[in-house]
Design a protein around this motif. Structure first.
Motif, short mmCIF file in Angstrom:
data_model
loop_
_atom_site.label_atom_id
_atom_site.label_comp_id
_atom_site.label_asym_id
_atom_site.label_seq_id
_atom_site.Cartn_x
_atom_site.Cartn_y
_atom_site.Cartn_z
N VAL A 173 9.36 13.49 -10.00
CA VAL A 173 9.03 12.12 -10.40
C VAL A 173 10.23 11.21 -10.14
CG1 VAL A 173 8.45 10.61 -12.35
CG2 VAL A 173 7.35 12.85 -12.13
N LYS A 174 9.99 10.08 -9.54
CA LYS A 174 11.08 9.15 -9.23
C LYS A 174 11.66 8.57 -10.52
CE LYS A 174 9.68 7.84 -4.58
NZ LYS A 174 10.94 8.29 -3.96
N LYS A 175 12.96 8.29 -10.48
CA LYS A 175 13.65 7.82 -11.68
C LYS A 175 13.03 6.55 -12.23
CE LYS A 175 18.34 7.20 -13.45
NZ LYS A 175 19.79 7.26 -13.12
N GLN A 176 12.60 5.64 -11.36
CA GLN A 176 12.04 4.38 -11.84
C GLN A 176 10.68 4.57 -12.51
OE1 GLN A 176 12.56 5.19 -8.60
NE2 GLN A 176 11.16 4.13 -7.20
N ARG A 199 0.83 -1.20 0.00
CA ARG A 199 0.00 0.00 0.00
C ARG A 199 0.87 1.26 0.00
NH1 ARG A 199 -5.33 0.59 0.80
NH2 ARG A 199 -5.65 -1.44 1.76
N ALA A 200 1.96 1.24 0.77
CA ALA A 200 2.83 2.42 0.84
C ALA A 200 3.48 2.70 -0.51
CB ALA A 200 3.90 2.20 1.90
N THR A 201 3.94 1.66 -1.19
CA THR A 201 4.60 1.89 -2.49
C THR A 201 3.59 2.32 -3.54
OG1 THR A 201 6.38 1.05 -3.90
CG2 THR A 201 4.53 -0.43 -3.54
N MET A 202 2.36 1.80 -3.50
CA MET A 202 1.33 2.22 -4.45
C MET A 202 0.91 3.66 -4.20
SD MET A 202 0.47 0.08 -6.88
CE MET A 202 -1.15 0.65 -7.41
N ASP A 203 0.84 4.07 -2.95
CA ASP A 203 0.47 5.45 -2.64
C ASP A 203 1.45 6.44 -3.25
OD1 ASP A 203 -1.75 4.65 -1.21
OD2 ASP A 203 -0.80 4.86 0.77
N VAL A 204 2.73 6.10 -3.23
CA VAL A 204 3.75 6.98 -3.82
C VAL A 204 3.72 6.87 -5.35
CG1 VAL A 204 6.23 7.45 -3.99
CG2 VAL A 204 5.21 6.86 -1.78
N GLU A 248 10.48 2.34 -2.31
CA GLU A 248 9.11 2.84 -2.20
C GLU A 248 8.78 3.73 -3.40
OE1 GLU A 248 7.05 3.64 1.75
OE2 GLU A 248 7.44 5.66 1.00
N GLY A 249 7.63 3.50 -3.99
CA GLY A 249 7.25 4.23 -5.20
C GLY A 249 7.42 3.41 -6.45
N THR A 250 8.05 2.23 -6.33
CA THR A 250 8.19 1.31 -7.46
C THR A 250 6.93 0.47 -7.59
OG1 THR A 250 10.58 1.16 -7.06
CG2 THR A 250 9.59 -0.56 -8.43
#
Length: 468
Positions: free
Chosen positions: A249-252, A76-81, A103-105
């Motif tokens: 925006v995160k690099k990935q 849930r934390a990674t999807m939120d980001v 996180e964020g991937t």
């Protein structure tokens, strides 16, 4: 007067790589006053796209054990980001979900829907990881398992000269005509890696259909070296757009705008990689059928690491099986979901609704990393774990070394994943392929040359120390 960066910023020019070039240009032209203002208005870059508010997503996952509570929280934390990426308009999480990076991937078991954008990081390096089933008219499971063992190749790299499969000349020419795939390393890998399955969780599995009793072969692998090469080039291209177009925006999560020449070429490259991967599965199945002298009754295939398109919407599936007919251009609608080597492979069909976005799980998933699972088994030999978890099955590791991180207890409960498939109305099981045996790469790194050299150095050092 000399125009400075501060002057241009006050007139609306944003900081960034273009600012330095702009300072040089306006000073070379000797612009000032209204002429300078007019030039800035005409030449300043478009405002950078910033992170958005999370638009929301579908969460088809529940925790049933203590390990799963932690896993669910991380997913849930990674999807939120992830969902704050400004191109995304929707998303979904499947019951087999688990984190797959910082996180964020996008997690394994995740779906991310982008408008007019292709995100290479959201299909990952294993582009078009997929599963193929062949049902044989009259064959024994042992004969098919022996045949695929002879036909296939697991481990790093490709096949040596004299043992390679032949790539279609038409497909090779199409690779050469594509701006991304006309790369020497990709073209070489496309020839050398045909007829290989790699390592990790890829497998060849043999069992019997619960419905018909027929022997079935199931293979699982992705696009190998060609796909990995395309991913690398796609990420490099996307990074150029990320730094130019966006902020935060995160690099990935970088993307290639789909309506650019790069976007069109990358989309075409994905379709060619899809063709290569399907032909790779097909070559292995055909070779096994020839070795066993078995007649093929039916064969079908589906990918679960890919990008699917509906108009200007791009559905990025990282370990999610499509059930939407619009995303299945060459299947009958029956999809394949493997669990683990000791559990049946599911054959499913499903209906599209708001909760699933046209997807189902791709397998059982994990609640902990490979290394964490290995630590949990400390004090037990690999062989004892293997014997216990594969009792009654013909399970083989191509390298000869057991990989405990691929044994059944390394994965989530297959029954729990299936129960949540039903709970969230993701897909219905229409048949099951009951396990007879399987082949995986195994722990090939244990005998890798660099490990042997390192072990030899340690042994030599120990002997020197013992003599001193």
């Amino acid at each position: 007067m000399t125009v400075t960066g501060k002057d241009l910023i006050e007139l609306g020019f944003e900081e960034g790589p273009e600012l330095g070039r702009a300072i040089e240009t306006v000073n070379a032209l000797g612009l000032e006053g209204q002429a300078l203002t007019t030039w800035v208005v005409a030449n300043k870059p478009a405002p950078r796209i910033k992170l958005q508010e999370n638009p929301g997503y579908r969460f088809n996952l529940e925790a049933e054990t203590e390990d799963e509570v932690d896993n669910v929280a991380k997913v849930r934390a990674t999807m939120d980001v992830l969902m704050r990426t400004p191109t995304l308009v929707d998303g979904a999480v499947m019951p087999d979900a688990c984190p797959a990076g910082p996180e964020g991937t996008i997690p394994v078991g995740g779906v991310a829907v982008a408008r007019n954008a292709i995100h290479p990081g959201m299909h990952s390096a294993d582009i078009c990881c997929s599963v193929m089933v062949t049902e044989f008219a009259d064959a024994e499971p042992q004969d098919i398992l022996n045949a695929i063992h002879e036909a296939t190749h697991f481990g790093p790299g490709g096949r040596p000269n004299g043992m390679r499969f032949t790539m279609s000349p038409e497909l090779y020419d199409a690779f050469r005509a594509n701006a991304f795939l006309n790369d020497n390393k990709i073209l070489q890998a496309a020839q050398e890696h045909l007829g290989t399955q790699g390592d990790g969780n890829h497998f060849a599995y043999v069992g019997r259909s619960e419905a018909s009793g027929a022997t079935c072969l199931v293979t699982h692998h992705g696009s190998r070296g060609p796909g990995a090469g395309l991913y690398k080039l796609g990420m490099r291209c996307a990074e150029g757009y990320r730094t130019k177009l966006s902020e935060g925006v995160k690099k990935q999560n970088a993307w290639i705008p789909a309506d650019t020449a790069d976007g069109e070429a990358y989309w075409e490259a994905l379709q060619l990689i899809r063709k290569w991967t399907k032909s790779n599965h097909n070559a292995l199945h055909q070779r096994a059928a020839m070795i066993a002298g078995a007649d093929v009754r039916e064969r079908f295939w589906n990918e679960h690491n890919f990008v699917f398109r509906k108009g200007d919407l791009f559905y990025h599936a990282k370990g999610a099986t499509p059930i939407d007919p619009e995303m299945l251009p060459d299947t009958s609608g029956t999809q394949i979901i493997p669990m683990n080597m000791a559990e049946p492979v599911l054959l499913v069909r499903g209906a599209v609704h708001d909760g699933n976005l046209g997807f189902a799980p791709h397998g059982a998933g994990r609640n902990m990393s490979r290394s964490a699972h290995k630590r949990a088994l400390e004090g037990r030999s690999d062989q004892s774990v293997f014997d216990e978890e594969t009792e009654g099955l013909d399970v083989r590791f191509y390298s000869g070394n057991v990989d405990v991180s691929e044994l059944p207890t390394a994965y989530k409960s297959a029954s729990a994943v299936q129960a949540q498939m039903k709970q969230f109305d993701l897909a219905d099981t229409v048949d099951r392929i009951l396990p007879y045996g399987s082949i995986m790469a195994g722990d090939w790194e244990r005998d890798a040359p660099w490990k042997k050299r390192a072990a030899a150095k340690r042994a030599a050092r120990a002997r020197r120390e013992a003599r001193s």
